[in-house]
Design a protein around this motif. Structure first.
Motif, mmCIF file in Angstrom:
data_model
loop_
_atom_site.group_PDB
_atom_site.id
_atom_site.type_symbol
_atom_site.label_atom_id
_atom_site.label_comp_id
_atom_site.label_asym_id
_atom_site.label_seq_id
_atom_site.Cartn_x
_atom_site.Cartn_y
_atom_site.Cartn_z
ATOM 1 N N MET A 40 0.793 -1.282 0.008
ATOM 2 C CA MET A 40 0.040 0.202 -0.017
ATOM 3 C C MET A 40 0.875 1.182 0.096
ATOM 4 O O MET A 40 1.905 1.029 0.412
ATOM 5 N N PRO A 41 0.363 2.510 -0.474
ATOM 6 C CA PRO A 41 1.085 3.612 -0.408
ATOM 7 C C PRO A 41 1.085 4.123 0.915
ATOM 8 O O PRO A 41 -0.096 4.022 1.570
ATOM 9 N N TYR A 42 2.061 4.799 1.445
ATOM 10 C CA TYR A 42 1.980 5.097 2.938
ATOM 11 C C TYR A 42 3.108 6.359 2.783
ATOM 12 O O TYR A 42 4.074 6.105 2.452
ATOM 13 N N TYR A 43 2.541 7.325 3.729
ATOM 14 C CA TYR A 43 3.375 8.722 3.953
ATOM 15 C C TYR A 43 3.484 8.714 5.386
ATOM 16 O O TYR A 43 2.743 9.287 6.155
ATOM 17 N N SER A 44 4.541 8.557 5.806
ATOM 18 C CA SER A 44 4.796 8.523 7.285
ATOM 19 C C SER A 44 4.847 10.026 7.912
ATOM 20 O O SER A 44 5.571 11.077 7.453
ATOM 21 N N PRO A 45 4.373 10.122 9.092
ATOM 22 C CA PRO A 45 4.068 11.441 9.790
ATOM 23 C C PRO A 45 5.260 11.478 10.898
ATOM 24 O O PRO A 45 5.122 12.315 11.847
ATOM 25 N N ARG A 46 6.145 10.554 10.839
ATOM 26 C CA ARG A 46 6.714 10.219 12.227
ATOM 27 C C ARG A 46 7.647 11.719 12.160
ATOM 28 O O ARG A 46 8.282 12.154 11.403
ATOM 29 N N GLY A 47 7.633 12.114 13.390
ATOM 30 C CA GLY A 47 8.376 13.464 14.045
ATOM 31 C C GLY A 47 7.323 14.612 13.897
ATOM 32 O O GLY A 47 7.551 15.525 14.652
ATOM 33 N N GLN A 48 6.025 14.252 13.321
ATOM 34 C CA GLN A 48 5.022 15.487 13.645
ATOM 35 C C GLN A 48 3.903 15.177 14.493
ATOM 36 O O GLN A 48 2.595 15.830 14.504
ATOM 37 N N GLY A 71 -1.488 12.526 6.397
ATOM 38 C CA GLY A 71 -2.371 12.995 7.617
ATOM 39 C C GLY A 71 -3.024 11.936 8.478
ATOM 40 O O GLY A 71 -4.106 12.171 9.284
ATOM 41 N N THR A 72 -2.561 10.588 8.405
ATOM 42 C CA THR A 72 -2.987 9.445 9.164
ATOM 43 C C THR A 72 -2.831 10.125 10.715
ATOM 44 O O THR A 72 -3.761 9.781 11.868
ATOM 45 N N HIS A 73 -1.702 11.005 11.017
ATOM 46 C CA HIS A 73 -1.581 11.350 12.345
ATOM 47 C C HIS A 73 -2.520 12.089 12.907
ATOM 48 O O HIS A 73 -3.028 12.255 14.242
ATOM 49 N N ASP A 74 -3.019 13.132 11.894
ATOM 50 C CA ASP A 74 -4.079 14.045 12.321
ATOM 51 C C ASP A 74 -5.602 13.308 12.520
ATOM 52 O O ASP A 74 -6.279 13.682 13.458
ATOM 53 N N MET A 75 -5.723 12.253 11.642
ATOM 54 C CA MET A 75 -7.114 11.581 11.841
ATOM 55 C C MET A 75 -6.965 10.837 13.246
ATOM 56 O O MET A 75 -7.951 10.788 14.018
ATOM 57 N N ILE A 76 -5.881 10.159 13.235
ATOM 58 C CA ILE A 76 -5.646 9.401 14.696
ATOM 59 C C ILE A 76 -5.991 10.189 15.832
ATOM 60 O O ILE A 76 -6.721 10.030 16.891
ATOM 61 N N ALA A 77 -5.308 11.560 15.957
ATOM 62 C CA ALA A 77 -5.501 12.339 17.016
ATOM 63 C C ALA A 77 -7.071 12.870 17.170
ATOM 64 O O ALA A 77 -7.355 13.008 18.287
ATOM 65 N N LYS A 78 -7.486 12.833 16.016
ATOM 66 C CA LYS A 78 -9.073 13.466 16.150
ATOM 67 C C LYS A 78 -10.021 12.443 16.629
ATOM 68 O O LYS A 78 -11.073 12.325 16.914
ATOM 69 N N GLY A 79 -9.548 11.216 16.589
ATOM 70 C CA GLY A 79 -10.285 9.936 17.196
ATOM 71 C C GLY A 79 -10.956 8.931 16.038
ATOM 72 O O GLY A 79 -11.837 8.451 16.242
#
Length: 327
Positions: A40-48, A71-79
């Motif tokens: 799968m394509p994946y864009y790491s947000p590690r560090g952010q 934006g997976t980190h944004d979505m996870i943080a939002k719930g």
């Protein structure tokens, strides 16, 4: 600083819980792809991780979030539910778009997670519409648009900020400046003293903060959300950070300055927050370890759910893609 508001120990632990979950999710995503279990394509947000974690503690389920493919980190943080997120990334029918969108098209309106988008900068005009909706409904909702530094140089950035300020819409524009627009460094692609300085041209509040500093990010986010809810218009936050890996998984990141990357990883914002919580007595090692163990268990359960979910049928190829013909 826009405000001197400081988070209490409970809030700091909640921010760490979200940041730890994002970090763990990213580590597992890279492992799953590297092992060949998923393609799968994946864009790491590690560090952010700190940016959305410190922001989201001010947001309610009915507040809107529009973000980008990283934006997976944004979505996870939002719930965003992890099992549905993983099923979507894995291309399975139990994903929120029945496996048709992947990480570029995540959506879960029940938590206000409206969209991730693969079009650079398009999170902003989408948030503009969501902010207008929030203003018309008059329920105190806010809209958040997350984007990268590269997106600040396209027309949608200027058009969105102009209209948001003109109509005093309740929007927080969050530029997660990780110093690279795909493979182009900030210095080579962006003019001016800062992205935040552009806010003055639209008559809106703007601030550049250390997005990896939990106190700075929490203060800026709190002031921006309060301003939006009070009907005082939008805010542009430029949160300075650094992504630890290349633009997309598999990118060799040869264009990154090796010493800059080494320094950024040594100052890992999640590890920094962890150490601060223990040092100041907000939590002991066992409490932190429990948060991390819960994150591990949640991510592992989500991956198992995704892998056990079936692929879409070929007959589903055109469903929810084209308008249905009504006889």
């Amino acid at each position: 600083m826009l405000t001197d508001n400081q988070p209490d120990s409970e809030t700091l632990l909640e921010i760490y819980r979200r940041a730890s979950l994002i970090k763990t999710n990213d580590e597992q995503a890279r492992k799953v792809i590297s092992s060949g279990r998923l393609v799968m394509p994946y864009y790491s947000p590690r560090g952010q991780e700190i940016i959305p974690s410190a922001l989201s503690v001010f947001l309610n389920d009915d507040d809107y979030l529009s973000t980008i493919y990283r934006g997976t980190h944004d979505m996870i943080a939002k719930g965003f539910p992890l099992d549905l997120l993983w099923a979507e990334m894995a291309g399975r029918v139990d994903g929120t778009c029945q496996g048709k969108g992947g990480c570029m098209h995540l959506t879960y309106p029940a938590k206000g997670c409206m969209i991730t988008t693969g079009i650079v900068g398009s999170s902003m005009p989408v948030a503009l519409g969501l902010g207008w909706s929030a203003q018309l409904q008059g329920r105190g909702q806010v809209a958040v648009a997350c984007f990268g530094d590269g997106a600040s140089n396209i027309g949608a950035f200027h058009e969105s900020l102009n209209m948001a300020s003109l109509w005093k819409l309740p929007i927080i524009f969050v530029c997660q400046n990780n110093e690279f627009a795909e493979h182009t460094s900030l210095a080579r692609g962006t003019a001016g003293p800062s992205i935040a300085a552009r806010a003055a041209g639209y008559g809106m509040a703007g601030e550049q903060v250390d997005g990896n500093d939990v106190f700075a990010m929490h203060a800026a986010a709190g002031a921006a959300v309060a301003r939006a809810r009070a009907g005082e218009g939008p805010t542009l936050i430029e949160a300075m950070t650094f992504r630890f890996f290349g633009h997309v998984f598999g990118d060799d990141d040869s264009y990154m300055d090796k010493e800059r990357k080494k320094a950024a990883m040594a100052a890992d914002p999640v590890a920094r927050l962890r150490a601060m919580l223990i040092e100041r007595g907000y939590a002991d090692e066992s409490a932190i370890a429990a948060i991390e163990a819960e994150a591990e268990a949640d991510v592992e359960a989500a991956i198992a759910f995704a892998l056990n979910s079936p692929f879409p049928e070929l007959s589903d190829l055109e469903t929810q893609v084209y308008a249905e013909t009504v006889a």
